[in-house]
Design an enzyme around this catalytic site. Sequence first.
Site, PDB file in Angstrom:
ATOM      1  N   GLY A  12       0.835  -1.201   0.000  1.00  0.00           N
ATOM      2  CA  GLY A  12       0.000   0.000   0.000  1.00  0.00           C
ATOM      3  C   GLY A  12       0.867   1.247   0.000  1.00  0.00           C
ATOM      4  O   GLY A  12       1.898   1.279   0.656  1.00  0.00           O
ATOM      5  N   ASP A 145       1.008   1.743   9.037  1.00  0.00           N
ATOM      6  CA  ASP A 145       0.613   0.954  10.210  1.00  0.00           C
ATOM      7  C   ASP A 145       1.705   0.858  11.270  1.00  0.00           C
ATOM      8  O   ASP A 145       1.412   0.563  12.421  1.00  0.00           O
ATOM      9  CB  ASP A 145       0.249  -0.482   9.798  1.00  0.00           C
ATOM     10  N   ARG A 180     -23.226  13.829  20.636  1.00  0.00           N
ATOM     11  CA  ARG A 180     -23.169  12.539  19.940  1.00  0.00           C
ATOM     12  C   ARG A 180     -21.947  11.727  20.368  1.00  0.00           C
ATOM     13  O   ARG A 180     -20.947  12.274  20.822  1.00  0.00           O
ATOM     14  CB  ARG A 180     -23.053  12.768  18.424  1.00  0.00           C
TER      15      ARG A 180
END
Length: 365
Positions: A12, A145, A180
Amino acid sequence: MGKRIGVMTGGGDCPGLNAVIRGVVFAARARGWEVLGVEDATSGLVDLEYRSPHGNRWLTCDDVERILTRGGTILGSSNKSDPFKFVTIRDGERVETDVSDRVMENFRRLGLEALVSIGGDGSMRIAQRLCDKGMPIVGVPKTIDQDLACTDYTFGHHTAVQTATDAIDKLQDTAESHDRVMLVEVMGRDAGWIALHSAIAGGAHVCLLPEIPYRLEPIVRRVQERQARGYPFSIIVVAEGARPVAGEQSTAGPRELGAMVKLQGAAQRLAAELQPRLGLDVRTTVLGHLQRGGSPTQFDRILGSRFGVRAVELIEEGRFGHMVALKTPEIVSVPIADAVSRPNLVDPESQLVKAARACGVEFGE
Ligand code: F6P
């Protein structure tokens, strides 16, 4: 006669790839070497006639002069080009085939003496196997990551964390206005570094990592206790690879040939569980590939540039089968075999996780 080397980007994409390519080209050209940009990871070595919009091409300093600030990769990338299980058509069927001998042969035909492979754990595993077959490779650790071992940081991670933190900041504003509960799903397949770092940086209230399977009760408790204290809004950061205790990761279906299984739906699944228990409005934002693009932060530009230059030095020193790595403050080299021997995961007992807990982050344990 100067050397002829190749450079390729695999897996990626992530911010900083172009900074590495630029560092490699500048350092190599300064030595009078030629640099072939290999297109779309090993695809450009599997088939020399293969032509994507990127194309194998010899790179000059002019080609890389203005790419430092650009996201993506000028060489193209792929996470479906593993030469040991390359997808080909046989008898009308798509099958995974070992084409590594062809890659070795094409490498020789191009007259290359070394290859800089820029990639994550998958690309480093492939690099190790090609090294074992005799290809002189130097690795450069990339991944948002941050799951590759033996380096303090992989480049790309810092920019991805900044993107996630910016999103959390914005979601805090709207969460507070509307009372929220906002779930933010970030990337992180097996390692929760993006989730952990952005949760701390963004002041999130709950953070769910692949390394710590979660239970609903502590999450509900954390949100309700905030509500009782007069804060009827909360931010929950969810790594895409997070899973409940005794549950599986959320996927988009079975693995496609030549690819990894696609993760999808971790935050959505949690939202569906939380909504009826909380009685608050629960909304989900999936950041997805936003985290992979964009201009690299100064940290990733500097790290990428240093990695690229050091990779050329490793070639000069003949340190093949090694990967450049950051051992702050130096760029060192480590055997690729060590880097892929274990993943770099978040340690739930680490100082970092303890600091997050102390700052009010609930991990759903
Ligand atoms: O390895 C980096 C990564 O961004 C993972 O976090 C994510 O699961 C994967 O790539 C997504 O890959 P693709 O773009 O091929 O779906």
